[in-house]
Design a protein around this motif. Structure first.
Motif, PDB file in Angstrom:
ATOM      1  N   ALA A  89       9.520  34.800 -17.387  1.00 45.05           N
ATOM      2  CA  ALA A  89       9.269  35.275 -18.893  1.00 45.05           C
ATOM      3  C   ALA A  89       9.054  36.881 -19.085  1.00 45.05           C
ATOM      4  CB  ALA A  89       8.276  34.544 -19.356  1.00 45.05           C
ATOM      5  N   ALA A  90       8.480  37.599 -18.146  1.00 47.05           N
ATOM      6  CA  ALA A  90       8.251  38.920 -18.386  1.00 47.05           C
ATOM      7  C   ALA A  90       9.698  39.943 -18.294  1.00 47.05           C
ATOM      8  CB  ALA A  90       7.316  39.455 -17.465  1.00 47.05           C
ATOM      9  N   MET A  91      10.290  39.127 -17.812  1.00 47.42           N
ATOM     10  CA  MET A  91      11.795  39.908 -17.348  1.00 47.42           C
ATOM     11  C   MET A  91      12.644  40.107 -18.778  1.00 47.42           C
ATOM     12  SD  MET A  91      12.615  38.709 -13.720  1.00 47.42           S
ATOM     13  CE  MET A  91      11.694  39.020 -12.352  1.00 47.42           C
ATOM     14  N   PRO A  94      14.177  43.194 -25.305  1.00 43.55           N
ATOM     15  CA  PRO A  94      14.820  43.143 -26.652  1.00 43.55           C
ATOM     16  C   PRO A  94      16.334  43.308 -26.643  1.00 43.55           C
ATOM     17  CG  PRO A  94      12.807  44.735 -26.643  1.00 43.55           C
ATOM     18  CD  PRO A  94      12.996  44.275 -25.104  1.00 43.55           C
ATOM     19  N   GLY A  95      17.132  42.664 -27.142  1.00 42.06           N
ATOM     20  CA  GLY A  95      18.610  42.619 -27.254  1.00 42.06           C
ATOM     21  C   GLY A  95      19.149  41.735 -26.264  1.00 42.06           C
ATOM     22  N   ASP A  96      18.307  41.022 -25.395  1.00 47.11           N
ATOM     23  CA  ASP A  96      18.732  40.020 -24.458  1.00 47.11           C
ATOM     24  C   ASP A  96      19.620  38.769 -24.950  1.00 47.11           C
ATOM     25  OD1 ASP A  96      18.621  41.435 -21.658  1.00 47.11           O
ATOM     26  OD2 ASP A  96      16.621  40.535 -21.657  1.00 47.11           O
ATOM     27  N   TYR A  97      20.378  38.274 -24.269  1.00 50.40           N
ATOM     28  CA  TYR A  97      21.098  36.860 -24.945  1.00 50.40           C
ATOM     29  C   TYR A  97      20.854  36.205 -23.576  1.00 50.40           C
ATOM     30  CZ  TYR A  97      24.095  34.258 -27.999  1.00 50.40           C
ATOM     31  OH  TYR A  97      24.787  33.687 -28.799  1.00 50.40           O
ATOM     32  N   ILE A  98      19.922  35.193 -23.682  1.00 50.61           N
ATOM     33  CA  ILE A  98      19.352  34.693 -22.516  1.00 50.61           C
ATOM     34  C   ILE A  98      19.847  33.026 -22.643  1.00 50.61           C
ATOM     35  CG2 ILE A  98      17.138  33.582 -21.682  1.00 50.61           C
ATOM     36  CD1 ILE A  98      17.126  36.631 -21.621  1.00 50.61           C
ATOM     37  N   TYR A  99      20.202  32.560 -21.283  1.00 53.84           N
ATOM     38  CA  TYR A  99      20.393  31.259 -21.106  1.00 53.84           C
ATOM     39  C   TYR A  99      19.069  30.693 -20.429  1.00 53.84           C
ATOM     40  CZ  TYR A  99      22.217  26.747 -19.892  1.00 53.84           C
ATOM     41  OH  TYR A  99      22.539  25.567 -19.679  1.00 53.84           O
ATOM     42  N   ILE A 100      18.546  29.586 -21.006  1.00 52.15           N
ATOM     43  CA  ILE A 100      17.231  28.869 -20.275  1.00 52.15           C
ATOM     44  C   ILE A 100      17.748  27.303 -19.832  1.00 52.15           C
ATOM     45  CG2 ILE A 100      15.008  28.033 -20.486  1.00 52.15           C
ATOM     46  CD1 ILE A 100      14.562  30.218 -22.252  1.00 52.15           C
ATOM     47  N   PRO A 111       5.406  29.101 -22.979  1.00 49.25           N
ATOM     48  CA  PRO A 111       4.354  29.794 -23.482  1.00 49.25           C
ATOM     49  C   PRO A 111       4.342  31.198 -23.343  1.00 49.25           C
ATOM     50  CG  PRO A 111       3.921  27.572 -22.409  1.00 49.25           C
ATOM     51  CD  PRO A 111       5.299  28.223 -22.176  1.00 49.25           C
ATOM     52  N   PHE A 112       5.045  31.883 -22.278  1.00 50.87           N
ATOM     53  CA  PHE A 112       5.053  33.427 -22.193  1.00 50.87           C
ATOM     54  C   PHE A 112       6.037  34.206 -22.509  1.00 50.87           C
ATOM     55  CE2 PHE A 112       3.239  30.922 -18.434  1.00 50.87           C
ATOM     56  CZ  PHE A 112       2.063  31.519 -18.258  1.00 50.87           C
ATOM     57  N   ILE A 113       6.908  33.498 -23.365  1.00 50.89           N
ATOM     58  CA  ILE A 113       8.016  34.028 -23.977  1.00 50.89           C
ATOM     59  C   ILE A 113       7.875  34.436 -25.429  1.00 50.89           C
ATOM     60  CG2 ILE A 113      10.478  33.941 -24.911  1.00 50.89           C
ATOM     61  CD1 ILE A 113      11.072  31.869 -22.600  1.00 50.89           C
ATOM     62  N   ASN A 114       7.651  35.929 -25.530  1.00 48.03           N
ATOM     63  CA  ASN A 114       7.344  36.050 -27.152  1.00 48.03           C
ATOM     64  C   ASN A 114       8.507  37.118 -27.575  1.00 48.03           C
ATOM     65  OD1 ASN A 114       4.632  34.939 -27.340  1.00 48.03           O
ATOM     66  ND2 ASN A 114       4.099  36.277 -25.387  1.00 48.03           N
ATOM     67  N   GLU A 115       9.290  37.468 -26.904  1.00 49.42           N
ATOM     68  CA  GLU A 115      10.199  38.759 -27.469  1.00 49.42           C
ATOM     69  C   GLU A 115      11.077  38.169 -28.433  1.00 49.42           C
ATOM     70  OE1 GLU A 115      11.809  41.262 -28.331  1.00 49.42           O
ATOM     71  OE2 GLU A 115      10.683  41.835 -26.585  1.00 49.42           O
ATOM     72  N   LYS A 116      10.915  38.664 -29.784  1.00 45.98           N
ATOM     73  CA  LYS A 116      11.751  38.007 -30.734  1.00 45.98           C
ATOM     74  C   LYS A 116      13.102  38.527 -30.961  1.00 45.98           C
ATOM     75  CE  LYS A 116       7.694  35.997 -33.097  1.00 45.98           C
ATOM     76  NZ  LYS A 116       7.094  35.722 -34.486  1.00 45.98           N
ATOM     77  N   GLN A 117      13.195  39.673 -30.261  1.00 37.86           N
ATOM     78  CA  GLN A 117      14.555  40.489 -30.330  1.00 37.86           C
ATOM     79  C   GLN A 117      15.566  40.101 -29.484  1.00 37.86           C
ATOM     80  OE1 GLN A 117      15.020  42.410 -33.322  1.00 37.86           O
ATOM     81  NE2 GLN A 117      12.730  41.797 -33.767  1.00 37.86           N
ATOM     82  N   ALA A 118      15.445  38.752 -28.955  1.00 43.42           N
ATOM     83  CA  ALA A 118      16.377  38.141 -28.105  1.00 43.42           C
ATOM     84  C   ALA A 118      17.047  36.803 -28.775  1.00 43.42           C
ATOM     85  CB  ALA A 118      15.578  38.096 -26.702  1.00 43.42           C
ATOM     86  N   THR A 119      17.921  36.296 -28.204  1.00 44.12           N
ATOM     87  CA  THR A 119      18.594  35.111 -28.499  1.00 44.12           C
ATOM     88  C   THR A 119      18.415  34.194 -27.367  1.00 44.12           C
ATOM     89  OG1 THR A 119      20.203  36.235 -29.916  1.00 44.12           O
ATOM     90  CG2 THR A 119      20.729  34.102 -29.541  1.00 44.12           C
ATOM     91  N   TYR A 120      18.111  32.933 -27.653  1.00 45.66           N
ATOM     92  CA  TYR A 120      17.839  32.012 -26.489  1.00 45.66           C
ATOM     93  C   TYR A 120      18.717  30.827 -26.754  1.00 45.66           C
ATOM     94  CZ  TYR A 120      13.571  34.831 -26.037  1.00 45.66           C
ATOM     95  OH  TYR A 120      12.682  35.742 -25.936  1.00 45.66           O
ATOM     96  N   LYS A 134       8.003  28.859 -31.857  1.00 43.84           N
ATOM     97  CA  LYS A 134       7.480  30.137 -31.599  1.00 43.84           C
ATOM     98  C   LYS A 134       8.146  31.226 -32.550  1.00 43.84           C
ATOM     99  CE  LYS A 134       5.891  31.260 -27.929  1.00 43.84           C
ATOM    100  NZ  LYS A 134       5.230  31.881 -26.357  1.00 43.84           N
ATOM    101  N   GLY A 135       9.222  30.816 -33.331  1.00 43.88           N
ATOM    102  CA  GLY A 135       9.750  31.615 -34.183  1.00 43.88           C
ATOM    103  C   GLY A 135      11.115  32.386 -33.700  1.00 43.88           C
ATOM    104  N   LEU A 136      11.382  31.939 -32.775  1.00 46.45           N
ATOM    105  CA  LEU A 136      12.423  32.617 -31.765  1.00 46.45           C
ATOM    106  C   LEU A 136      13.992  32.054 -32.127  1.00 46.45           C
ATOM    107  CD1 LEU A 136      10.714  32.576 -28.544  1.00 46.45           C
ATOM    108  CD2 LEU A 136      10.488  34.457 -30.351  1.00 46.45           C
ATOM    109  N   LYS A 137      14.829  33.026 -31.919  1.00 50.38           N
ATOM    110  CA  LYS A 137      16.343  32.450 -32.417  1.00 50.38           C
ATOM    111  C   LYS A 137      16.834  31.876 -31.137  1.00 50.38           C
ATOM    112  CE  LYS A 137      20.849  34.264 -33.707  1.00 50.38           C
ATOM    113  NZ  LYS A 137      21.545  35.328 -33.803  1.00 50.38           N
ATOM    114  N   VAL A 138      16.987  30.418 -31.753  1.00 47.61           N
ATOM    115  CA  VAL A 138      17.587  29.390 -30.579  1.00 47.61           C
ATOM    116  C   VAL A 138      18.776  28.846 -30.857  1.00 47.61           C
ATOM    117  CG1 VAL A 138      17.106  27.358 -29.182  1.00 47.61           C
ATOM    118  CG2 VAL A 138      14.997  28.918 -30.060  1.00 47.61           C
ATOM    119  N   LEU A 139      19.769  28.486 -29.984  1.00 52.05           N
ATOM    120  CA  LEU A 139      20.952  27.987 -29.830  1.00 52.05           C
ATOM    121  C   LEU A 139      20.775  26.615 -28.886  1.00 52.05           C
ATOM    122  CD1 LEU A 139      23.480  30.959 -30.058  1.00 52.05           C
ATOM    123  CD2 LEU A 139      22.552  29.751 -32.087  1.00 52.05           C
ATOM    124  N   LEU A 140      21.044  25.559 -29.575  1.00 55.38           N
ATOM    125  CA  LEU A 140      20.989  24.398 -28.552  1.00 55.38           C
ATOM    126  C   LEU A 140      22.505  23.939 -28.291  1.00 55.38           C
ATOM    127  CD1 LEU A 140      19.341  22.006 -27.254  1.00 55.38           C
ATOM    128  CD2 LEU A 140      19.451  20.824 -29.430  1.00 55.38           C
TER     129      LEU A 140
END
Length: 249
Positions: A89-91, A94-100, A111-120, A134-140
């Motif tokens: 999560a520490a990696m 900001p600006g990342d486009y993340i796949y989980i 619980p350790f993800i707090n970066e709000k300037q990324a898309t998940y 957590k108030g993050l931008k999420v695409l399912l």
């Protein structure tokens, strides 16, 4: 190449590797996509292999082996998984486009993800729900819901993922083997993982795996070592460090 010879080649390759994509078979057989698709359809109808979206899998019952449920997995190496997840999560930047990816270790990242300037982007319903809270931008990802692991799988999921290009991806695995690469027991999840890995930037494909996964091999391969970074809880030794990048949490 004669049709019969090509089909024998395809069948041998599928039985040897357990799962093969259409693209891989095109390169191996030196044939067009339409030809390979016809061959797979024929071999499927004759009961010699199983046709799946994007390729074929062997008639090996282990390819559809039962997999532990999410609740069962959560009790296995929990502390080690949490350490790995925190490091991963520490990696995120900001600006990342993340796949989980779906799975318990990736779930422990949340619980350790707090970066709000990324898309998940995720194929796990529970991950999406917890990230949104957590108030993050999420695409399912859309598709078929697999009951025991709560992952979205199937053709629709694959088509959905193919639209994206991820700056970083975080993936679970059931096994890491020198000969087989990264593996999982379910072909449906493997195909989704494979497409997501391929659509993640080379060198930014993070595989989250506790030490017990090294040396294990499940039925279906979803990725090679190239371009992937394994985050684990214990040094696996030079055998693996010589062929892949390892980060010890």
């Amino acid at each position: 190449m004669l049709t019969e010879n090509r089909r024998n080649l395809i069948l041998n390759e599928v039985n040897k590797r357990k799962s093969v994509t259409t693209q891989e078979l095109m390169e191996i057989a030196g044939a067009s996509e339409s030809t390979i698709r016809r061959d797979i359809t024929y071999l499927n109808k004759t009961g010699l292999l199983v046709k799946v979206f994007g390729g074929a899998v062997a008639l090996d019952k282990s390819a559809f082996a039962l997999e532990l449920s999410v609740l069962d997995k959560e009790s296995i190496n929990k502390e080690e998984k949490i350490k790995i997840a925190k490091k991963a999560a520490a990696m995120i930047q900001p600006g990342d486009y993340i796949y989980i990816d779906s799975g318990t270790t990736t779930e422990y990242m949340i619980p350790f993800i707090n970066e709000k300037q990324a898309t998940y982007v995720t194929n796990a319903v529970t991950h999406a729900r917890d990230l949104v809270r957590k108030g993050l931008k999420v695409l399912l990802i859309g598709g078929e819901l697999k009951e025991n692991t709560e992952a979205i799988v199937g053709a629709d999921a694959i088509l959905h993922i193919q639209k994206y290009h991820f700056s970083k991806g975080f993936f679970g695995t059931n096994g890491i083997n020198m000969n087989q690469g990264f593996t999982t027991p379910d072909v449906r999840e493997a195909l989704v993982k494979r497409v997501a890995v391929e659509n993640t930037r080379f060198g930014q494909r993070y595989i989250l795996a506790d030490y017990d996964k090294f040396g294990e091999s499940l039925a279906v391969k979803f990725a090679d070592f190239a371009g992937s970074v394994v985050i684990t809880n214990k040094d696996p030794g030079d055998l693996y460090k010589n062929v892949m990048e390892i980060i010890v949490a």
